[in-house]
Design an enzyme around this catalytic site. Sequence first.
Site, PDB file in Angstrom:
ATOM      1  N   ARG A  65       0.848  -1.177   0.000  1.00  0.00           N
ATOM      2  CA  ARG A  65       0.000   0.000   0.000  1.00  0.00           C
ATOM      3  C   ARG A  65       0.887   1.232   0.000  1.00  0.00           C
ATOM      4  NH1 ARG A  65      -4.900   0.684   4.295  1.00  0.00           N
ATOM      5  NH2 ARG A  65      -5.404   2.779   3.593  1.00  0.00           N
ATOM      6  N   GLY A  69      -2.556   4.836  -3.103  1.00  0.00           N
ATOM      7  CA  GLY A  69      -3.325   3.686  -3.568  1.00  0.00           C
ATOM      8  C   GLY A  69      -2.662   2.376  -3.224  1.00  0.00           C
ATOM      9  N   ASP A 180      16.115  11.204  -5.398  1.00  0.00           N
ATOM     10  CA  ASP A 180      15.477  10.657  -4.191  1.00  0.00           C
ATOM     11  C   ASP A 180      15.910   9.222  -3.932  1.00  0.00           C
ATOM     12  OD1 ASP A 180      13.912  10.887  -1.946  1.00  0.00           O
ATOM     13  OD2 ASP A 180      12.026  10.428  -2.965  1.00  0.00           O
ATOM     14  N   ASP A 198      11.194   4.191  -7.815  1.00  0.00           N
ATOM     15  CA  ASP A 198      10.334   5.356  -7.667  1.00  0.00           C
ATOM     16  C   ASP A 198      11.009   6.564  -8.312  1.00  0.00           C
ATOM     17  OD1 ASP A 198       8.820   7.507  -6.759  1.00  0.00           O
ATOM     18  OD2 ASP A 198       8.248   6.411  -4.953  1.00  0.00           O
TER      19      ASP A 198
HETATM   20  P1  AMP Z   1       4.302   2.398  -3.526  1.00  0.00           P
HETATM   21  O1  AMP Z   1       2.930   2.937  -3.712  1.00  0.00           O
HETATM   22  O2  AMP Z   1       5.144   2.463  -4.752  1.00  0.00           O
HETATM   23  O3  AMP Z   1       4.976   2.956  -2.309  1.00  0.00           O
HETATM   24  O4  AMP Z   1       4.127   0.825  -3.259  1.00  0.00           O
HETATM   25  C1  AMP Z   1       3.573   0.324  -2.072  1.00  0.00           C
HETATM   26  C2  AMP Z   1       4.179  -1.027  -1.751  1.00  0.00           C
HETATM   27  O5  AMP Z   1       3.811  -1.974  -2.745  1.00  0.00           O
HETATM   28  C3  AMP Z   1       5.689  -1.039  -1.751  1.00  0.00           C
HETATM   29  O6  AMP Z   1       6.182  -0.639  -0.521  1.00  0.00           O
HETATM   30  C4  AMP Z   1       6.005  -2.494  -2.080  1.00  0.00           C
HETATM   31  O7  AMP Z   1       5.904  -3.294  -0.933  1.00  0.00           O
HETATM   32  C5  AMP Z   1       4.876  -2.874  -3.006  1.00  0.00           C
HETATM   33  N1  AMP Z   1       5.272  -2.735  -4.416  1.00  0.00           N
HETATM   34  C6  AMP Z   1       5.199  -1.610  -5.160  1.00  0.00           C
HETATM   35  N2  AMP Z   1       5.617  -1.821  -6.419  1.00  0.00           N
HETATM   36  C7  AMP Z   1       5.985  -3.120  -6.468  1.00  0.00           C
HETATM   37  C8  AMP Z   1       6.530  -3.957  -7.502  1.00  0.00           C
HETATM   38  N3  AMP Z   1       6.768  -3.472  -8.712  1.00  0.00           N
HETATM   39  N4  AMP Z   1       6.813  -5.247  -7.211  1.00  0.00           N
HETATM   40  C9  AMP Z   1       6.579  -5.725  -5.975  1.00  0.00           C
HETATM   41  N5  AMP Z   1       6.072  -4.993  -4.953  1.00  0.00           N
HETATM   42  C10 AMP Z   1       5.773  -3.706  -5.199  1.00  0.00           C
END
Ligand code: AMP
EC number: 2.7.11.1
Length: 320
Positions: A65, A69, A180, A198
């Site tokens: 999460r 979103g 970042d 990111d």
């Molecule tokens: P974010 O919204 O990018 O911070 O993603 C939230 C969480 O989802 C991250 O902290 C990861 O644990 C997981 N996540 C995001 N993108 C990926 C990905 N491409 N592959 C695996 N886990 C992901």
Amino acid sequence: MIPSVFICKLVSLLFLSLSPILSLYLGSSISFMGISTETQQQHEKENAQKRWTLSDFDIGKPLGRGKFGHVYLAREKRSNHIVALKVLFKSQLQQSQVEHQLRREVEIQSHLRHPNILRLYGYFYDQKRIYLILQYAARGELYKELQKCKYFSERRAATYVASLARALIYCHGKHVIHRDIKPENLLIGAQGEIKIADFGWSVHTFNRRRTMCGTLDYLPPEMVESVEHDASVDIWSLGVLCYEFLYGVPPFEAREHSDTYRRIVQVDLKFPPKPIVSSYAKDLISQMLVKESTQRLALHKLLEHPWIVQNADPSGIYRG
Ligand code: AMP
């Protein structure tokens, strides 16, 4: 060479508008792995003209999460390709006024192709949500690994630092500054390879910039002092990251923000006696955390540093 003004125009023309009035067709592409070249080319051709919708995917378990979103494991039905689908709510993006940032992130990340940079294959949207089709990083967040281990071995740290240096050399070659770099923005792929995930603060630039961004502990002096900065900000952040990998805490940590700022500006760099870290590693960090940005160790030189040469696995994969 494409001037950044042109890129901005292109972005605003091409990219999804959060306004419901503008419903331009926006192409997106997925390149499918594990398919023969000819078939792949055919797929890519079709995908370039394809409008993705949610019904193209089987949605699996939630992966995590984020602020705006959720991220789900998903399978593209036709190819069976496994991806991570990031679902962002337009209302939340609008509320936080980050539409511009997202646009930039998508535009930049979708054009980068490097083993240590998470692929952004494409995107689509409906009335309420924006969906980003991302490469799946099977081993999850680096941050959690670091928390679990407290700190990494020199071999593991050097392998990650070298991989990130290569990814940043690639980005800088394309005039993209990440701005970042920190553990929270890094994921681990199925083989154990590190991936920059990111690009929310990244920028495509040909000039020096002044915007204050990034996370406090990882900010370089020139950004703390809001003076112009360039690609060498990423060298500083990589130095901070290397320190945190080896010691488990960032180097300029302090209780108050103002103290962290002061420590950064003064480059108040101290190496605690524990855990025991080699003098080569400390030497590398000291050459990266240099106030005068032009004097920081260049990334290609970093790759030749004895600590990297002796410790980094050339495959970029940490095998435990
Ligand atoms: P974010 O919204 O990018 O911070 O993603 C939230 C969480 O989802 C991250 O902290 C990861 O644990 C997981 N996540 C995001 N993108 C990926 C990905 N491409 N592959 C695996 N886990 C992901």
